[in-house]
Design a protein around this motif. Structure first.
Motif, PDB file in Angstrom:
ATOM      1  N   UNK A   1       8.834 -14.669   9.418  1.00 21.43           N
ATOM      2  CA  UNK A   1       9.707 -14.398   8.287  1.00 21.43           C
ATOM      3  C   UNK A   1      10.223 -15.675   7.668  1.00 21.43           C
TER       4      UNK A   1
ATOM      5  N   UNK B   1      17.379 -18.062   6.256  1.00 20.30           N
ATOM      6  CA  UNK B   1      17.130 -17.885   7.676  1.00 20.30           C
ATOM      7  C   UNK B   1      17.567 -16.491   8.104  1.00 20.30           C
ATOM      8  N   UNK B   2      16.616 -15.754   8.665  1.00 17.55           N
ATOM      9  CA  UNK B   2      16.906 -14.413   9.153  1.00 17.55           C
ATOM     10  C   UNK B   2      17.190 -14.478  10.640  1.00 17.55           C
TER      11      UNK B   2
ATOM     12  N   UNK C   1       2.014 -13.094   7.402  1.00 16.36           N
ATOM     13  CA  UNK C   1       2.457 -12.162   8.442  1.00 16.36           C
ATOM     14  C   UNK C   1       1.314 -11.419   9.103  1.00 16.36           C
TER      15      UNK C   1
ATOM     16  N   UNK D   1      11.450 -21.491  16.258  1.00 11.65           N
ATOM     17  CA  UNK D   1      11.807 -22.009  14.931  1.00 11.65           C
ATOM     18  C   UNK D   1      12.054 -23.506  15.021  1.00 11.65           C
TER      19      UNK D   1
ATOM     20  N   UNK E   1      10.566 -13.601  13.757  1.00 15.97           N
ATOM     21  CA  UNK E   1      11.536 -14.456  13.071  1.00 15.97           C
ATOM     22  C   UNK E   1      10.849 -15.673  12.483  1.00 15.97           C
TER      23      UNK E   1
END
Lengths: 442, 121, 194
Positions: free
Chosen positions: C30, C37-38, A71, B86, C27
């Motif tokens: 994370x 999955x957030x 992160x 994603x 996202x």
């Protein structure tokens, strides 16, 4: 001094631990904080995996370091949730009460020119002092809470004791008053009673005499005498007078008798007589009381007895206890409207005898239950009962260092429970002496 | 020779950024669209040989546009530019016929590289 | 503050885009760290008053509260409101020692707050060339706080809801900027727009 030296100086002087690891979690550098505590210099641990050097917290360290590398943001850990990350001994080995160092750990990403995270820097802050204060504060607060709770309890008990003291003082005051009044009334009422008895006798004699005189006059053959007699009798309503006299006297006697009964109750209520104490079988006392009351009870209730076997004798005032039994049994019978049941149970409990008198009568209303032991409290109409029976019983049981309790349900019945401790003569005098000192010290 | 280019995004800032990132040698004739509907209109009126497409838009989103385009014959090169990168989204978009997927904020060099790869430069 | 703290439509649009991009990046980051999955919502931008902020403190179901300060070019606090529901699952996913204790839950809340605040603010830092430094996060319980003397009238808040697939985990991260920072932000946004 150039920048490099400046920073090096700062890092070595800082009193926080600093350890730098690469993305494979191998140590690049650590400062004196770590070196001193583990006796391993930075050069000795270069290239070694930090997870191997601190195996107990390896899982935690791996997770935190990963988050920093992925992160690219700092990560934190606090002593409140995790007191120890690195197993260092306490920095206060002599005066400190803790065994290990309490730590706040912060992990920062070190970013290179290409904005990539080249290393992570782990800093360790010794929070032992703060943690110690905090824990001490928590402990003190807890202790204060406990003390507060205890004090609350104590206050409640003191209030109870105060109430009881007030109650018994009231009773004592009333007792004294009652004794005084009783005494004053007793004499005049006594001679009123005896005079009335004599008067009754005399009236009978006079009545007979008048009768005789009347008969003699009737036998004399003189009409004027007859006329005089008739006239006198009529004008003075003598027939009615003679008929009423006996009733008047009888009723007066009854009244006087009642007054004397009240006086007797009052005297007993306040009477402290220590000469009656002796070992006695209270079941015998109950039985004799039942015998006295048998006429009253046989039309009102079936009496059932449960006496436990081998009951010990009780050191007590038998006459007084019998009065209590009589009082309770009479109350029980009066509570039953047509026909019911009275149960008498006696058993031994811890160091005491327990007597239960249960009736199937109309019961006592909850608002009255609190007041039944009050002197002069009665729910009967005026003229019936003195309202002193239960307060007298309370007083007697109290003198025996016992307890008298009542439970009741309207429509079902009432149960009086007496707890009479198995006393000895010494216990009694001790109690009386301490009661005297208590009163004097208040 | 200029090439008709349509930039589709509901954010004015984003459209501006994409416009700025286009290499001048592309010689683009630019049309701006605020949502999927406007994008389709531009395609059908020949104003989009190259279509830059955002995914999250009101009225009609990027996925719906791609689905629509798949039904018809067209020679539009679609490059999706989105914040949501994603893996699942990328897969879905490429399966629906987009040629490339670029992440916001747009990197000029990356865009240049992609345009070279698809032969528009 | 007399200066105009309202943001124009254009500025709002630009800020929304900046935040959208930040959320996309957050996202993704994370997803690399947590197996589950957030789902991050699109940030909601509002101007808030102290009373408005107070409604945050009264969610219907039990929640944990944490706050984290930041300063630099922009100054403010991130408040996170994390539902009790779903924390157990997250803890397992993030490989916390099982079984979880009260302390573990506290650690989890603090870590989540830190991760989300960091990820959200990072986007702003990168896209608007602002310098921001996040302090350490701290737990707090609004019920037991003395009511502060709110000496501000307006705050710009950026509210991001996040949830997890297959769990009733409903939580929010609210980034609050103070009045001075709003002015700085407006300047930065104008730079982007031109």
């Amino acid at each position: 001094m150039n920048q490099h030296h400046l920073f090096e100086h700062v890092v070595t002087q800082l009193s926080i631990g600093a350890c730098i690891v690469d993305p494979d979690l191998n140590i690049v550098f650590w400062n004196h904080f770590f070196a001193d505590r583990l006796q391993l210099q930075s050069t000795e641990v270069q290239g070694k995996s930090i997870l191997e050097l601190f195996p107990e917290q390896a899982g935690f360290l791996k997770r935190k370091l990963q988050s920093v590398f992925v992160l690219k943001n700092a990560s934190y850990s606090y002593w409140e949730q995790r007191p120890v990350v690195f197993q260092f001994k306490s920095s206060r080995p002599i005066t400190g009460e803790e065994c290990q160092m309490f730590q706040n750990v912060e992990i920062y990403p070190i970013v290179d020119e290409e904005q990539q995270v080249s290393c992570a820097c782990i800093t360790v802050h010794d929070m032992t002092v703060t943690a110690s204060y905090h824990q001490e504060l928590t402990r003190l607060t807890q202790k204060l809470e406990e003390e507060k709770a205890q004090q609350q309890q104590l206050i409640r008990r003191l209030e109870e004791a105060q109430n009881q003291l007030l109650q018994s003082e009231k009773m004592a005051a009333i007792g004294q008053l009652a004794a005084g009044v009783a005494h004053e009334i007793n004499n005049p009422v006594g001679f009123i009673f005896s005079n009335l008895q004599t008067l009754q006798e005399y009236l009978q004699k006079m009545g007979k005499y008048i009768d005789l005189l009347g008969k003699i006059i009737d036998k004399v053959p003189q009409n004027t005498l007859h006329a005089m007699k008739a006239d006198y009798v009529q004008r003075n309503q003598l027939e009615m007078v003679l008929a009423d006299c006996p009733e008047l006297v009888a009723e007066s006697l009854e009244g006087a008798d009642r007054v004397m009964a009240i006086v007797k109750s009052l005297k007993e209520f306040s009477h402290v007589d220590s000469t009656d104490w002796q070992e006695a079988d209270i079941t015998q006392g109950i039985e004799s009381t039942l015998r006295i009351l048998s006429n009253e009870l046989k039309y009102k209730a079936e009496v059932v007895r449960h006496y436990a076997p081998n009951l010990p004798h009780l050191y007590c005032q038998p006459m007084q206890l019998n009065q209590v039994f009589m009082n309770l049994l009479v109350n029980a019978a009066q509570a039953i409207e047509t026909f019911g049941k009275i149960e008498v149970k006696v058993q031994e409990v811890e160091n005491a005898l327990e007597v239960k008198i249960q009736d199937s009568g109309s019961g006592i209303a909850p608002e009255h239950l609190k007041r039944i032991f009050e002197p002069f409290f009665t729910t009967k109409p005026v003229g019936q009962g003195t309202g002193l029976g239960l307060s007298l019983s309370y007083s007697i049981i109290h003198r025996h260092q016992g307890q008298i309790k009542v439970t009741s349900e309207l429509g079902k019945g009432t149960c009086f429970t007496l707890i009479l401790p198995l006393l000895t003569a010494e216990m009694l005098t001790d109690a009386e002496n301490s009661a005297k000192t208590d009163v004097s010290s208040v | 020779m200029s090439i008709p280019v349509t930039i589709t995004d509901d954010s004015m800032l984003s459209r501006k950024n994409i416009r700025k990132a286009l290499p001048p040698e592309l010689n683009a004739e630019i049309t701006e669209a605020c949502n999927g509907q406007e994008a389709l209109a531009a395609v059908y009126s020949g104003k989009a040989e190259l279509l830059f497409l955002d995914l999250q838009m009101p009225i009609m989103d990027g996925f719906e546009v791609l689905a629509e385009l798949q039904k018809r014959e067209h020679n539009t090169v679609v490059i999706v530019i989105s914040a949501d990168i994603q893996p699942k989204a990328v897969e879905r978009v490429l399966a629906l016929g987009a040629l490339r997927f670029l992440q916001k904020p747009l990197n000029q060099q990356q865009l240049h590289q992609v345009l070279l790869e698809v032969g528009l430069l | 503050m007399n200066a105009d703290v309202t943001i124009s439509e254009l500025q709002r649009d630009a800020l929304q885009e900046v935040m959208n991009i930040s959320m996309g990046q957050a996202a993704n980051a994370l997803a690399q760290l947590i197996d589950i999955r957030v789902i991050l919502s699109i940030p909601k931008i509002t101007m808030t008053t102290p009373e408005g902020l107070h409604t945050l403190y009264c969610p219907e179901s039990p929640h944990y509260f944490a706050r984290q300060s930041f300063m630099g070019d922009l100054r403010g606090e991130v408040i996170s409101i994390i539902s009790h529901d779903g924390c157990a699952q997250l803890g397992e996913s993030m490989e916390y020692d099982q079984p979880m204790t009260a302390n573990s839950y506290d650690e989890l809340v603090l870590e989540l707050t830190n991760i989300l605040a960091g990820a959200c603010l990072k986007g702003m830092v990168e896209q608007m060339s602002t310098r921001l430094h996040l302090a350490a996060p701290a737990l707090f319980n609004p019920q037991f706080q003395p009511k502060p003397d709110y000496n501000w009238q307006h705050s710009l808040t950026l509210e991001i809801c996040f949830s997890i697939e297959n769990a009733s985990f409903n939580s929010r991260v609210v980034i609050c900027l103070d009045e001075e920072s709003i002015l700085v932000l407006k300047t930065r946004l104008d730079t982007l727009l031109n």
